[in-house]
Design a protein around this motif. Sequence first.
Motif, PDB file in Angstrom:
ATOM      1  N   LEU A  33      12.427  -6.209   2.835  1.00  0.00           N
ATOM      2  CA  LEU A  33      12.265  -7.561   2.295  1.00  0.00           C
ATOM      3  C   LEU A  33      11.803  -7.508   0.843  1.00  0.00           C
ATOM      4  O   LEU A  33      12.289  -8.273   0.004  1.00  0.00           O
ATOM      5  CB  LEU A  33      11.254  -8.352   3.147  1.00  0.00           C
ATOM      6  CG  LEU A  33      11.049  -9.803   2.717  1.00  0.00           C
ATOM      7  CD1 LEU A  33      12.346 -10.604   2.839  1.00  0.00           C
ATOM      8  CD2 LEU A  33       9.949 -10.469   3.542  1.00  0.00           C
ATOM      9  N   LEU A  46      16.703 -11.909  15.210  1.00  0.00           N
ATOM     10  CA  LEU A  46      15.777 -12.694  16.044  1.00  0.00           C
ATOM     11  C   LEU A  46      15.177 -11.835  17.164  1.00  0.00           C
ATOM     12  O   LEU A  46      14.716 -12.356  18.173  1.00  0.00           O
ATOM     13  CB  LEU A  46      16.442 -13.947  16.624  1.00  0.00           C
ATOM     14  CG  LEU A  46      16.906 -14.979  15.600  1.00  0.00           C
ATOM     15  CD1 LEU A  46      17.578 -16.164  16.291  1.00  0.00           C
ATOM     16  CD2 LEU A  46      15.728 -15.474  14.749  1.00  0.00           C
ATOM     17  N   GLY A  73       3.527   5.540  11.754  1.00  0.00           N
ATOM     18  CA  GLY A  73       4.449   4.456  11.393  1.00  0.00           C
ATOM     19  C   GLY A  73       3.735   3.172  11.002  1.00  0.00           C
ATOM     20  O   GLY A  73       4.382   2.147  10.788  1.00  0.00           O
ATOM     21  N   LEU A  79      14.667  -6.879  -1.455  1.00  0.00           N
ATOM     22  CA  LEU A  79      15.474  -8.096  -1.628  1.00  0.00           C
ATOM     23  C   LEU A  79      14.820  -9.033  -2.649  1.00  0.00           C
ATOM     24  O   LEU A  79      15.468  -9.532  -3.576  1.00  0.00           O
ATOM     25  CB  LEU A  79      15.563  -8.788  -0.259  1.00  0.00           C
ATOM     26  CG  LEU A  79      16.493  -9.977  -0.113  1.00  0.00           C
ATOM     27  CD1 LEU A  79      17.938  -9.503  -0.055  1.00  0.00           C
ATOM     28  CD2 LEU A  79      16.156 -10.754   1.171  1.00  0.00           C
ATOM     29  N   LEU A  91      21.426 -16.565   3.766  1.00  0.00           N
ATOM     30  CA  LEU A  91      20.040 -16.078   3.768  1.00  0.00           C
ATOM     31  C   LEU A  91      19.894 -14.947   2.754  1.00  0.00           C
ATOM     32  O   LEU A  91      20.365 -13.837   2.980  1.00  0.00           O
ATOM     33  CB  LEU A  91      19.687 -15.586   5.175  1.00  0.00           C
ATOM     34  CG  LEU A  91      18.232 -15.244   5.450  1.00  0.00           C
ATOM     35  CD1 LEU A  91      17.336 -16.478   5.389  1.00  0.00           C
ATOM     36  CD2 LEU A  91      18.085 -14.597   6.832  1.00  0.00           C
ATOM     37  N   GLY A 106       8.052  -5.784   4.666  1.00  0.00           N
ATOM     38  CA  GLY A 106       8.056  -4.377   4.266  1.00  0.00           C
ATOM     39  C   GLY A 106       9.048  -4.083   3.164  1.00  0.00           C
ATOM     40  O   GLY A 106       9.542  -4.992   2.474  1.00  0.00           O
ATOM     41  N   LEU A 109       0.869  -1.170   0.000  1.00  0.00           N
ATOM     42  CA  LEU A 109       0.000   0.000   0.000  1.00  0.00           C
ATOM     43  C   LEU A 109       0.905   1.219   0.000  1.00  0.00           C
ATOM     44  O   LEU A 109       1.850   1.295   0.790  1.00  0.00           O
ATOM     45  CB  LEU A 109      -0.843  -0.053   1.280  1.00  0.00           C
ATOM     46  CG  LEU A 109      -1.573   1.168   1.777  1.00  0.00           C
ATOM     47  CD1 LEU A 109      -2.647   1.597   0.781  1.00  0.00           C
ATOM     48  CD2 LEU A 109      -2.231   0.856   3.125  1.00  0.00           C
ATOM     49  N   ARG A 120       7.645  -6.131  13.920  1.00  0.00           N
ATOM     50  CA  ARG A 120       7.920  -5.273  15.082  1.00  0.00           C
ATOM     51  C   ARG A 120       7.026  -4.038  15.076  1.00  0.00           C
ATOM     52  O   ARG A 120       6.577  -3.581  16.118  1.00  0.00           O
ATOM     53  CB  ARG A 120       9.407  -4.865  15.111  1.00  0.00           C
ATOM     54  CG  ARG A 120      10.349  -6.006  15.507  1.00  0.00           C
ATOM     55  CD  ARG A 120      11.770  -5.495  15.763  1.00  0.00           C
ATOM     56  NE  ARG A 120      12.471  -5.128  14.548  1.00  0.00           N
ATOM     57  CZ  ARG A 120      13.341  -5.905  13.900  1.00  0.00           C
ATOM     58  NH1 ARG A 120      13.620  -7.109  14.371  1.00  0.00           N
ATOM     59  NH2 ARG A 120      13.933  -5.497  12.806  1.00  0.00           N
TER      60      ARG A 120
HETATM   61  N1  LIG Z   1       2.438   0.063   3.183  1.00  0.00           N
HETATM   62  C1  LIG Z   1       2.624  -1.228   3.198  1.00  0.00           C
HETATM   63  O1  LIG Z   1       2.067  -1.937   2.353  1.00  0.00           O
HETATM   64  C2  LIG Z   1       3.526  -1.831   4.230  1.00  0.00           C
HETATM   65  C3  LIG Z   1       3.725  -3.205   4.218  1.00  0.00           C
HETATM   66  C4  LIG Z   1       4.593  -3.744   5.171  1.00  0.00           C
HETATM   67  C5  LIG Z   1       5.243  -2.927   6.064  1.00  0.00           C
HETATM   68  N2  LIG Z   1       5.012  -1.605   6.039  1.00  0.00           N
HETATM   69  C6  LIG Z   1       5.727  -0.712   6.962  1.00  0.00           C
HETATM   70  O2  LIG Z   1       7.096  -0.876   6.704  1.00  0.00           O
HETATM   71  C7  LIG Z   1       7.841  -0.574   7.881  1.00  0.00           C
HETATM   72  C8  LIG Z   1       8.869  -1.658   8.117  1.00  0.00           C
HETATM   73  O3  LIG Z   1       9.675  -1.737   6.975  1.00  0.00           O
HETATM   74  P1  LIG Z   1      11.134  -2.375   6.977  1.00  0.00           P
HETATM   75  O4  LIG Z   1      11.658  -2.257   5.598  1.00  0.00           O
HETATM   76  O5  LIG Z   1      11.908  -1.820   8.098  1.00  0.00           O
HETATM   77  O6  LIG Z   1      10.818  -3.847   7.387  1.00  0.00           O
HETATM   78  P2  LIG Z   1      10.780  -5.327   6.759  1.00  0.00           P
HETATM   79  O7  LIG Z   1      11.191  -5.417   5.342  1.00  0.00           O
HETATM   80  O8  LIG Z   1       9.462  -5.890   7.153  1.00  0.00           O
HETATM   81  O9  LIG Z   1      11.856  -6.021   7.692  1.00  0.00           O
HETATM   82  C9  LIG Z   1      13.229  -5.732   7.593  1.00  0.00           C
HETATM   83  C10 LIG Z   1      13.921  -6.770   8.441  1.00  0.00           C
HETATM   84  O10 LIG Z   1      13.810  -8.047   7.808  1.00  0.00           O
HETATM   85  C11 LIG Z   1      14.981  -8.796   8.132  1.00  0.00           C
HETATM   86  N3  LIG Z   1      15.649  -9.112   6.875  1.00  0.00           N
HETATM   87  C12 LIG Z   1      15.331  -8.725   5.624  1.00  0.00           C
HETATM   88  N4  LIG Z   1      16.201  -9.266   4.742  1.00  0.00           N
HETATM   89  C13 LIG Z   1      17.078  -9.994   5.451  1.00  0.00           C
HETATM   90  C14 LIG Z   1      18.205 -10.815   5.121  1.00  0.00           C
HETATM   91  N5  LIG Z   1      18.609 -11.004   3.864  1.00  0.00           N
HETATM   92  N6  LIG Z   1      18.876 -11.394   6.124  1.00  0.00           N
HETATM   93  C15 LIG Z   1      18.483 -11.251   7.384  1.00  0.00           C
HETATM   94  N7  LIG Z   1      17.410 -10.507   7.772  1.00  0.00           N
HETATM   95  C16 LIG Z   1      16.728  -9.900   6.800  1.00  0.00           C
HETATM   96  C17 LIG Z   1      15.826  -7.941   9.036  1.00  0.00           C
HETATM   97  O11 LIG Z   1      15.377  -8.278  10.337  1.00  0.00           O
HETATM   98  P3  LIG Z   1      16.238  -8.078  11.677  1.00  0.00           P
HETATM   99  O12 LIG Z   1      16.309  -6.614  11.910  1.00  0.00           O
HETATM  100  O13 LIG Z   1      15.441  -8.806  12.705  1.00  0.00           O
HETATM  101  O14 LIG Z   1      17.591  -8.697  11.432  1.00  0.00           O
HETATM  102  C18 LIG Z   1      15.395  -6.538   8.633  1.00  0.00           C
HETATM  103  O15 LIG Z   1      15.651  -5.568   9.614  1.00  0.00           O
HETATM  104  C19 LIG Z   1       6.829  -0.429   8.992  1.00  0.00           C
HETATM  105  O16 LIG Z   1       6.626   0.943   9.223  1.00  0.00           O
HETATM  106  C20 LIG Z   1       5.571  -1.050   8.417  1.00  0.00           C
HETATM  107  O17 LIG Z   1       4.425  -0.467   8.954  1.00  0.00           O
HETATM  108  C21 LIG Z   1       4.176  -1.044   5.131  1.00  0.00           C
END
Ligand SMILES: NC(=O)c1ccc[n+]([C@@H]2O[C@H](COP(=O)([O-])OP(=O)(O)OC[C@H]3O[C@@H](n4cnc5c(N)ncnc54)[C@H](OP(=O)(O)O)[C@@H]3O)[C@@H](O)[C@H]2O)c1
Length: 240
Positions: free
Chosen positions: A183, A113, A46, A186, A158, A180, A34, A78
């Motif tokens: 990921l 973790l 957030g 990636l 990974l 989010g 979204l 988180r």
């Molecule tokens: N608008 C939308 O559709 C939408 C959808 C989803 C999320 N969001 C928002 O997005 C924000 C979060 O985004 P984000 O980018 O920070 O989070 P994310 O992509 O959900 O998570 C990032 C985390 O995933 C883990 N990770 C990803 N790739 C990895 C790899 N190759 N190896 C190890 N760990 C890996 C790590 O976790 P660790 O830190 O635990 O190592 C990294 O910190 C929030 O504000 C949420 O509300 C919005």
Amino acid sequence: MKELLRPSQEPASAVDIAAAYAWPEGTWTRAMMLTTLDGAIAGTDGLSGSISSATDRLIFSEVRRLADAVLVGAGTIRAERYNPMKARNEYQEARAAAGLQPAPVVVIVSGSLDLPWQDPLFHESAQQPIVLTHHHESSSSELRLAQAHADVQQIPDLEARTIIGAVHARGLSRIVCEGGPTLLTLMGAADLIDEYDITLAPILAGNGHGIVDGPLGEITRLRLAQAITDEGFVFAKYVR
Ligand SMILES: NC(=O)c1ccc[n+]([C@@H]2O[C@H](COP(=O)([O-])OP(=O)(O)OC[C@H]3O[C@@H](n4cnc5c(N)ncnc54)[C@H](OP(=O)(O)O)[C@@H]3O)[C@@H](O)[C@H]2O)c1
């Protein structure tokens, strides 16, 4: 051919959402994201809920209804504190007919973790959440805590392909990647997303956190397979 989309005069209830978001045969990975008009993925709190709508939530539920797995990054868990993935009676017939478990399983990618282990997601879900992580020493306290709450799979290299490979190896074919941005970047960079279901919210959030966080390498052009409009939102489906 250019097509001009006009706001529908019909309510979204006139659209068969189940048919519009049906899962194709075989393995399929779709991303559901979204975004506001200025590319924000969350509101000032957030959270994505504050830039969502009723129809957006309906489509989100519909995609999960017949999914095998919800793939999500630890950052989203988180921030958003997901509810448990429970089996819902009204979905059971259709899930059984499709050969699915009673509820989707959440698959979380996390290096650290550091997850909210006390959340009901880890204790009340129909299937124990899976956490994919890199190698940790067996004596590490983070690993032992994680193993007490989740099905932890350590993958030394990974990255996108090994993540999807691990999910497929568990017999999970219909994967909805709910972000989010980290990921999704990636997975997108490895060209592993078959379908992008992007909701465009008619909002300017102005907080600068876009749906993709970094360069994707080659520019990928996708085909617009469908677009639905409702109350100024655009629900677009792009496929490779
Ligand atoms: N608008 C939308 O559709 C939408 C959808 C989803 C999320 N969001 C928002 O997005 C924000 C979060 O985004 P984000 O980018 O920070 O989070 P994310 O992509 O959900 O998570 C990032 C985390 O995933 C883990 N990770 C990803 N790739 C990895 C790899 N190759 N190896 C190890 N760990 C890996 C790590 O976790 P660790 O830190 O635990 O190592 C990294 O910190 C929030 O504000 C949420 O509300 C919005």
